[in-house]
Scaffold this active site. Structure first.
Site, PDB file in Angstrom:
ATOM      1  CB  SER A 193      -0.933  -0.055   1.214  1.00 46.31           C
ATOM      2  OG  SER A 193      -2.043   0.786   1.057  1.00 46.31           O
ATOM      3  CG  ASP A 434      -6.461  -3.049  -4.146  1.00 47.41           C
ATOM      4  OD1 ASP A 434      -7.275  -2.351  -3.507  1.00 47.41           O
ATOM      5  OD2 ASP A 434      -5.227  -2.831  -4.147  1.00 47.41           O
ATOM      6  CG  HIS A 459      -5.011  -2.867  -0.513  1.00 49.52           C
ATOM      7  ND1 HIS A 459      -4.625  -2.121  -1.614  1.00 49.52           N
ATOM      8  CD2 HIS A 459      -4.490  -2.226   0.563  1.00 49.52           C
ATOM      9  CE1 HIS A 459      -3.930  -1.077  -1.210  1.00 49.52           C
ATOM     10  NE2 HIS A 459      -3.821  -1.123   0.105  1.00 49.52           N
TER      11      HIS A 459
END
Length: 511
Positions: A193, A434, A459
């Site tokens: 991320s 995602d 994710h």
């Protein structure tokens, strides 16, 4: 008396941030794992079992410089930055075994040690040393003595940015190499991320320190208008629609139904009762904002073992014969959040250190213009308004956001053209379910700047801990990433051997 005033000022900032978050802009949170109340409880108990209770995990603190880029006297102030080393699988200083360095992101690093298992799962076959480094201003790596002081004003917050963070990581990694006498150990940096963005940017800025980078679910293109503003919510919608057309239709219709009920004389009380809200709703938007966060949370972290999108949709569809649209939506909430006596409509907005820190980061440099604008979205129109965003950030912090800085400093436009010759040894991994993959690198740029994607991934799924019931496509994705990393290390070792032979070769005599 001074401490009381400081606490009051800090609480005032909390409440101001909550009001801005609910009634203003909304950038969906990043993070390598889902933070629900249930998982937070599990996480805190699991995290406490880690740390120094394991002989192979040791916590260290590095005396880190506050400012890496200036030479003013205050730049030389320091703080203690935490990093944790896992020695369990390490082959030792003479082995030239690699170092797997995980870059902490917007939260304490303890929890990543528990959930991010990619390093731990693969370290044995590499005899690798594992290092987890905490991001400045999070966890225990707080400048100025306390979080309250560190976040007090624009001057103290000014050192809280990504460039300083990756410079921190560079200093820590060089310190570890020197301390452990591992100058010939190649470093692979790994992040998910926001941490994945940091990992990819680190490889670009510090190629002399990191041999390669695995950037999982890193939306590095979600800046400065490169990725479509509606891309995030388009994928959330797509995830729900592909799971159940009737569920998608029900959610799409629910927003106007919420507004219709809210307009009744006692409408907000009716909604509060039907959704068992812990506090009476003051606006229907509070409920809609909560549902927005719930659906995006489920789509972003739609792990195969939990499949929260299917859980929500199954509950919504199953309730169709026994209740109305609002009743169906509430059944979806219960299925996802589990049974509670009441549901906190501000549950996603509480002023945790992650929410507070990330809000500052998005209001300074990490400006991702995310909104829902498409006609086929299951959400009501809410386009991102940069003028309003700038106004609210300025009201909150007294500084203007810098929406163009990320692409200026790290690049972004014409990425394929530029990085094709300039960059190397980066894996951009994404799962196409995602929502943040809409801002990810989905096509390989060169032979060594590689995109690894899966149709069903969510994710940061690839760097989560390995499970016995992982689907085959996920196993293949991880194996591919490991194979690429092995190739980088093999090339490095070959170059190291060749260079060593050159330096040891006898110098020819002059005739």
């Amino acid at each position: 008396m001074g401490s009381i005033l400081k606490s009051f000022e800090w609480l005032s900032l909390f409440f101001l941030m909550i009001s801005v978050n609910v009634y203003g802009f909304k950038i969906p949170r990043l993070g390598t794992w889902r933070r629900s109340k249930e998982r937070e409880a599990q996480m805190s108990s699991s995290s406490s079992d880690l740390g120094d209770n394991h002989d192979h995990l040791k916590t260290f603190y590095y005396t880190q410089r506050l400012d890496h880029f200036n030479y003013r006297p205050d730049s030389y102030h320091t703080f203690q930055q935490r990093y944790i080393i896992d020695f369990k699988y390490w082959g030792g200083p003479k082995s030239s075994a690699p170092i797997f360095a995980f870059f902490g992101a917007e939260g304490p690093v303890d929890d990543d040690i528990h959930y991010v298992g990619f390093l731990r799962d693969n370290a044995p076959q590499f005899s690798a040393l594992i290092v987890y480094i905490e991001h400045r201003y999070y966890g225990k790596s707080i400048p100025f003595g306390s979080r309250e002081e560190a976040m007090r004003n624009a001057s103290t917050r000014g050192y809280f940015n990504s460039a300083q963070a990756i410079a921190d990581y560079a200093a820590v990694l060089l310190h570890i190499k020197k301390t452990l006498s591992v100058q010939n150990s190649p470093i692979i940096v790994i992040g998910g991320s926001y941490g994945g963005m940091l990992a990819s940017w680190f490889r670009l800025k510090y190629p002399h320190i990191a041999l390669g980078a695995l950037a999982s679910s890193a939306p590095i293109l979600y800046f400065n208008g490169i990725a479509p503003k509606a891309g995030y919510y388009y994928i959330v919608t797509k995830d729900f629609k592909e799971t159940s057309e009737t569920c998608y239709q029900t959610i799409s219709k629910s927003w106007s139904e919420i507004d219709r009920v809210a307009e009744k004389p006692n409408g907000l009380s009716i909604l509060s009762k039907r959704f068992k809200t812990c506090e009476k709703l003051s606006k229907s938007f509070e409920l809609k904002d909560y549902l927005d966060s719930l659906y995006t949370d489920a789509a972003q972290y739609n792990f195969p073992s939990e499949n929260p999108v299917k859980v929500i949709c199954s509950a919504i569809d199953a309730a169709a014969k026994k209740t109305d649209i609002l009743g169906q939506i509430f059944e979806g909430v219960v299925a996802f959040m589990r049974h509670h006596s009441c549901y906190d409509m501000n549950g996603y907005n509480h002023p945790t250190e992650t929410n507070l820190g990330w809000r500052w980061q998005t209001c300074s440099e990490m400006v991702m213009p995310i909104g829902h604008e498409r006609n086929d979205s299951m959400f009501p129109p809410a386009p991102f308004n940069m003028k309003r965003f700038v106004h609210e950030c300025r009201s909150l912090y007294g500084v203007l956001p810098q929406p163009h800085w990320v692409t200026t400093y790290y690049g972004g436009p014409d990425l394929k053209l530029i990085l094709h010759r300039f960059a190397s040894n980066i894996i951009f991994s994404n799962g196409l379910r995602d929502p943040y993959s809409s801002g990810g690198v989905l096509e390989s740029i060169s032979d060594s700047v590689v995109a690894v994607t899966t149709v069903n991934g969510c994710h940061c799924l690839d760097i989560q801990s390995r499970k016995t019931n992982d689907p085959e496509w996920l196993v293949r994705q991880r194996n591919k990433e490991v194979k690429i990393i092995k190739g980088w290390i093999a090339e490095y070792q070959a170059d190291l051997i060749a260079l060593t032979k050159q330096t040891k070769a006898p110098t020819p005599r002059k005739s």
